[in-house]
Design a protein around this motif. Structure first.
Motif, short mmCIF file in Angstrom:
data_model
loop_
_atom_site.label_atom_id
_atom_site.label_comp_id
_atom_site.label_asym_id
_atom_site.label_seq_id
_atom_site.Cartn_x
_atom_site.Cartn_y
_atom_site.Cartn_z
N ILE A 143 0.83 -1.20 0.00
CA ILE A 143 0.00 0.00 0.00
C ILE A 143 0.87 1.26 0.00
CG2 ILE A 143 -1.69 1.31 1.33
CD1 ILE A 143 -2.85 -1.31 2.30
N LEU A 144 1.88 1.27 0.85
CA LEU A 144 2.77 2.44 0.93
C LEU A 144 3.50 2.66 -0.39
CD1 LEU A 144 4.22 1.92 4.51
CD2 LEU A 144 2.44 3.53 3.82
N HIS A 145 3.98 1.60 -1.00
CA HIS A 145 4.68 1.73 -2.27
C HIS A 145 3.76 2.30 -3.35
CE1 HIS A 145 7.48 0.83 -5.51
NE2 HIS A 145 6.48 0.23 -6.17
N CYS A 210 -17.37 -9.96 0.40
CA CYS A 210 -15.97 -9.79 0.82
C CYS A 210 -15.37 -8.55 0.16
CB CYS A 210 -15.16 -11.02 0.46
SG CYS A 210 -15.56 -12.49 1.43
N PHE A 211 -15.61 -8.38 -1.13
CA PHE A 211 -15.10 -7.20 -1.83
C PHE A 211 -15.81 -5.93 -1.36
CE2 PHE A 211 -13.47 -10.45 -4.62
CZ PHE A 211 -12.29 -9.90 -5.11
N PHE A 212 -17.08 -6.06 -1.03
CA PHE A 212 -17.83 -4.89 -0.54
C PHE A 212 -17.28 -4.43 0.81
CE2 PHE A 212 -21.43 -2.94 1.70
CZ PHE A 212 -21.78 -1.96 0.78
N PRO A 219 -7.92 1.41 2.69
CA PRO A 219 -7.76 2.70 2.00
C PRO A 219 -8.37 2.66 0.60
CG PRO A 219 -5.72 2.04 3.05
CD PRO A 219 -6.65 0.87 3.18
N PRO A 220 -8.67 3.83 0.04
CA PRO A 220 -9.36 3.87 -1.26
C PRO A 220 -8.45 3.57 -2.44
CG PRO A 220 -8.90 6.10 -0.50
CD PRO A 220 -8.47 5.17 0.62
N ASP A 221 -7.98 2.35 -2.52
CA ASP A 221 -7.21 1.92 -3.68
C ASP A 221 -7.50 0.45 -3.94
OD1 ASP A 221 -4.48 0.28 -2.68
OD2 ASP A 221 -5.41 1.55 -1.17
N ALA A 222 -7.31 0.05 -5.19
CA ALA A 222 -7.68 -1.30 -5.60
C ALA A 222 -6.76 -2.36 -4.99
CB ALA A 222 -7.66 -1.40 -7.13
N ILE A 223 -5.49 -2.01 -4.79
CA ILE A 223 -4.52 -3.00 -4.29
C ILE A 223 -4.89 -3.47 -2.89
CG2 ILE A 223 -2.13 -3.35 -3.62
CD1 ILE A 223 -1.29 -1.52 -5.86
N SER A 224 -5.12 -2.53 -1.99
CA SER A 224 -5.45 -2.91 -0.61
C SER A 224 -6.80 -3.62 -0.55
CB SER A 224 -5.46 -1.67 0.29
OG SER A 224 -6.38 -0.71 -0.21
N MET A 225 -7.76 -3.21 -1.40
CA MET A 225 -9.06 -3.87 -1.40
C MET A 225 -8.91 -5.33 -1.83
SD MET A 225 -12.52 -2.97 -3.57
CE MET A 225 -11.78 -3.57 -5.10
N MET A 227 -6.15 -7.14 -1.69
CA MET A 227 -5.33 -7.87 -0.72
C MET A 227 -6.10 -8.22 0.54
SD MET A 227 -1.60 -6.03 -1.06
CE MET A 227 -0.79 -7.35 -0.16
N LEU A 228 -7.24 -7.58 0.78
CA LEU A 228 -8.09 -7.96 1.90
C LEU A 228 -9.21 -8.89 1.46
CD1 LEU A 228 -8.89 -7.68 4.88
CD2 LEU A 228 -10.24 -5.68 4.25
N ALA A 229 -9.81 -8.60 0.30
CA ALA A 229 -10.96 -9.38 -0.15
C ALA A 229 -10.59 -10.82 -0.47
CB ALA A 229 -11.60 -8.71 -1.37
N ILE A 230 -9.47 -11.02 -1.14
CA ILE A 230 -9.08 -12.39 -1.51
C ILE A 230 -8.77 -13.24 -0.28
CG2 ILE A 230 -7.32 -13.75 -2.71
CD1 ILE A 230 -7.29 -11.67 -4.89
#
Length: 253
Positions: A143-145, A210-212, A219-225, A227-230
């Motif tokens: 996320i930081l990267h 899960c994705f919801f 945070p509002p980015d696709a990567i973190s979403m 990495m949590l949803a999967i």
């Protein structure tokens, strides 16, 4: 005839004593929990700055050489390590806290429930630690990267230490609780609220859920979403698999 009043009083006292005893015993367990947490807190207090440096390593590795972390509040340099120290103390005390909760509810459980509760409690502790470790070593650097790489060249990223701490603690708690999904799924199956067949039929809706949830919890980015949803989906599948194994066990007997 003279013994009837005393007998009735004795029965009334027996009816009232269990509730009061439960409150007294609960208070004793709460004192133990607070005591061990405070003991760990004060033991770790001299290392609070070192602990915060350890927490900030994923960020400092991503920052440019000319950038550094900042403190926008006068008390932030003291309060941020202080809050982190309390969080670390709670995390380290978690096995003892779970054990105290188990000791309090154990007398009310049947032998079969006790045999199932021990591995569930032990598994919940391990999964919580795995969730925090996953967030720190994998999710947080990614996320930081992402956020630092997309920042404009004219902007020097300098993160406030208190904001960074709140961001990390939220991330750790979210992933720590997320990794409890197998335990939650298994408990719901064991107590009969849901069945494995109904969960299989609703799998597609659970995946969307899960994705919801990840969309609002990260945070509002696709990567973190992602990495949590999967992991949420995979952990649900693990709980579902364990539930199927337990449902088959009675039929085999």
């Amino acid at each position: 005839m003279n013994q009837l009043p005393s007998t009735s009083l004795k029965n009334e006292s027996l009816d009232q004593m269990p509730f009061m005893q439960h409150l007294i015993v609960l208070r004793q367990y709460l004192f133990k929990i607070v005591g061990i947490t405070l003991a760990l807190f004060f033991c770790l207090l001299p290392f609070r700055n070192t602990t915060y440096q350890w927490l900030s390593e994923p960020l400092t590795r991503q920052l440019p050489i000319t950038s550094s972390m900042i403190a926008t509040d006068v008390t932030a340099t003291f309060m941020a390590p202080f809050k982190l120290n309390l969080f670390v103390a709670l995390v380290l005390a978690m096995p003892f806290i779970i054990y105290q909760i188990w000791s309090f509810i154990r007398p009310a459980l049947y032998e079969k429930e006790k045999s199932l509760a021990v591995p569930l409690l032990f598994g919940s502790i391990i999964l919580f630690y795995l969730g925090v470790a996953f967030a720190y070593f994998i999710t947080l650097p990614a996320i930081l990267h992402f956020f630092i790489s997309v920042s404009p060249e004219s902007v020097a990223p300098m993160t406030d230490i208190n904001s960074y701490l709140n961001f990390c603690l939220k991330l750790f708690l979210v992933f720590g609780l997320t990794f409890e999904i197998p335990i939650i799924t298994l408990v719901l199956i064991l107590i009969g609220l849901v069945s494995t067949e109904s969960l299989v039929k609703k799998r597609r809706f659970i995946i969307v859920g899960c994705f919801f949830v990840a969309m609002f919890a990260t945070p509002p980015d696709a990567i973190s979403m992602i990495m949590l949803a999967i992991p949420m989906w995979l952990l649900f599948e693990v709980g579902l698999l364990l539930g199927k194994m337990l449902e088959k066990k009675p039929t085999e007997i």
